[in-house]
Enzyme design. Sequence first.
Site, PDB file in Angstrom:
ATOM      1  N   TYR A  51       0.843  -1.197   0.000  1.00  0.00           N
ATOM      2  CA  TYR A  51       0.000   0.000   0.000  1.00  0.00           C
ATOM      3  C   TYR A  51       0.873   1.241   0.000  1.00  0.00           C
ATOM      4  CZ  TYR A  51      -4.995  -0.652   0.206  1.00  0.00           C
ATOM      5  OH  TYR A  51      -6.304  -0.882  -0.141  1.00  0.00           O
ATOM      6  N   GLU A  53      -0.603   4.798  -0.331  1.00  0.00           N
ATOM      7  CA  GLU A  53      -1.441   6.000  -0.529  1.00  0.00           C
ATOM      8  C   GLU A  53      -0.599   7.245  -0.300  1.00  0.00           C
ATOM      9  OE1 GLU A  53      -4.948   5.760   1.873  1.00  0.00           O
ATOM     10  OE2 GLU A  53      -5.796   4.133   0.662  1.00  0.00           O
ATOM     11  N   ASP A 197      -6.790  13.796 -24.844  1.00  0.00           N
ATOM     12  CA  ASP A 197      -6.744  12.380 -24.461  1.00  0.00           C
ATOM     13  C   ASP A 197      -6.041  11.658 -25.614  1.00  0.00           C
ATOM     14  OD1 ASP A 197      -7.201   9.708 -24.066  1.00  0.00           O
ATOM     15  OD2 ASP A 197      -9.313   9.930 -23.510  1.00  0.00           O
ATOM     16  N   THR A 223      -3.730   6.287 -21.773  1.00  0.00           N
ATOM     17  CA  THR A 223      -3.505   4.952 -21.249  1.00  0.00           C
ATOM     18  C   THR A 223      -2.056   4.614 -21.581  1.00  0.00           C
ATOM     19  OG1 THR A 223      -4.335   4.063 -23.326  1.00  0.00           O
ATOM     20  CG2 THR A 223      -5.877   4.103 -21.475  1.00  0.00           C
ATOM     21  N   LYS A 226      -1.683   0.987 -25.194  1.00  0.00           N
ATOM     22  CA  LYS A 226      -2.052   0.888 -26.607  1.00  0.00           C
ATOM     23  C   LYS A 226      -0.781   1.009 -27.441  1.00  0.00           C
ATOM     24  CE  LYS A 226      -6.764   2.399 -25.740  1.00  0.00           C
ATOM     25  NZ  LYS A 226      -6.929   3.133 -24.486  1.00  0.00           N
ATOM     26  N   ARG A 232      -1.521  -2.351 -18.726  1.00  0.00           N
ATOM     27  CA  ARG A 232      -2.873  -1.775 -18.824  1.00  0.00           C
ATOM     28  C   ARG A 232      -3.043  -0.754 -17.703  1.00  0.00           C
ATOM     29  NH1 ARG A 232      -7.020  -2.955 -21.647  1.00  0.00           N
ATOM     30  NH2 ARG A 232      -5.582  -4.314 -22.739  1.00  0.00           N
TER      31      ARG A 232
HETATM   32  N1  DSN Z   1     -11.803   1.087 -25.017  1.00  0.00           N
HETATM   33  C1  DSN Z   1     -10.643   1.676 -25.650  1.00  0.00           C
HETATM   34  C2  DSN Z   1     -10.606   1.381 -27.090  1.00  0.00           C
HETATM   35  O1  DSN Z   1     -10.750   0.225 -27.436  1.00  0.00           O
HETATM   36  O2  DSN Z   1     -10.389   2.264 -27.897  1.00  0.00           O
HETATM   37  C3  DSN Z   1     -10.517   3.106 -25.404  1.00  0.00           C
HETATM   38  O3  DSN Z   1     -10.271   3.317 -24.065  1.00  0.00           O
END
Ligand code: DSN
Length: 413
Positions: A51, A53, A197, A223, A226, A232
């Site tokens: 933990y 925090e 984003d 994120t 990707k 993730r």
């Molecule tokens: N769900 C994702 C996608 O597949 O584009 C975006 O966060």
Amino acid sequence: MSSIRQADSEIWNALQAERGRQVDGLELIASENYTSAAIMEAAGTVLTNKYAEGYPGRRYYGGCENVDVIENIARDRARELFGAEHANVQPHAGSQANMAVFMSVLKPGDTILAMDLAHGGHLTHGMHLNFSGKLYKTAHYGVREDDHLIDFDQVAALAQEHKPKLIIAGASAYPREIDHAKFAEIAASVGAMLMVDMAHYSGLVAAGIHNSPVPVADFVTSTSHKTLRGPRSGFVLCRSEHAAGVDRSVFPGIQGGPLMHVVAAKAICFGEALQPDFRAYGEQIVENARVLAETLLQGGLRLVSGGTDNHLMMCDVTTVGLSGKIAEHALDAAGITVNKNMIPYDQRKPMDPSGIRIGTAALTTRGMKQDEMKKVGSWILNVLAKHDDPASIQAARAEIAEFAGNYPVPGIG
Ligand code: DSN
């Protein structure tokens, strides 16, 4: 992994099946990728026991001296990679990164202006069933019907009409490079803040291929799994003036303890993206997408905007007499994984739309290049043409598994 086998055969069996699916098939989901072995290992370390925090040097738990080192490295690398003044690497995912920014600058009832989900935006960009659509008033811009490019006249007009507090750029299903500077200009003209984003294309920004939103946006969210090819998870970049607000918003605002095993995996991901060979990987993703798009166009599929200049393409499968759902199922049966997707001005419904979305990041990570993309394109076209012929689909599946076996998946084989 042998402990999982001994401890829990049900989970072990499903894991093994998934491992086989990832190795034997062609992964073309635009938001997925394969991490390095080091990143995957980091996500399965003792750090999951801890933990932490708070933030490095200011924790609410003892014993944080080692995780402090890890989080500081992750933050420093994220700032260096993207040239940002501040990084928060604790968001568990992209939704939390976006929520943290919203909570730091918006009050319920404030207005945001973002891309319509049906034109390529994301759920957290004000979709009515998402927290973002429930908490904030939302105006949505889209793409033009004739060329499928973002309609900046509409963005500017909606900004004037609604005077949003925050404008959001970035998309989940937009195949073209986004002009962040243009968004910044419109935001400035109405006194709005700008959040980009960049979840889908952050790997291309890190590689120096897509223009960076960092110099022109107040906030940048992403994120890490990707095109960036990490675990993730999510993160936020911002100007120093917004640092304290974003940090407070992530913790204690919306999250408790950060997932330190994932923070370590993100640190490794940022470190990998800082290496010179990451640029070649980014260039290959885009080149692979270009060749795959060309192959599909030649085979009779219509592509949204007529092509791509990033990692993804949106294919209208109604031009070959199918729906997105039927196309997704047929391709799945052959070992080709894509997702059905609405396309701009779609007349069909989200559960059975007109399109499929295809991305090249994961196959690029396996070492596939232009020639392989031509083959992959031919398989896609053949499977769509023979979608109701089980024997043809099974034959394609066998060929694909043999072909895919020549391209190792990092950390799996
Ligand atoms: N769900 C994702 C996608 O597949 O584009 C975006 O966060």
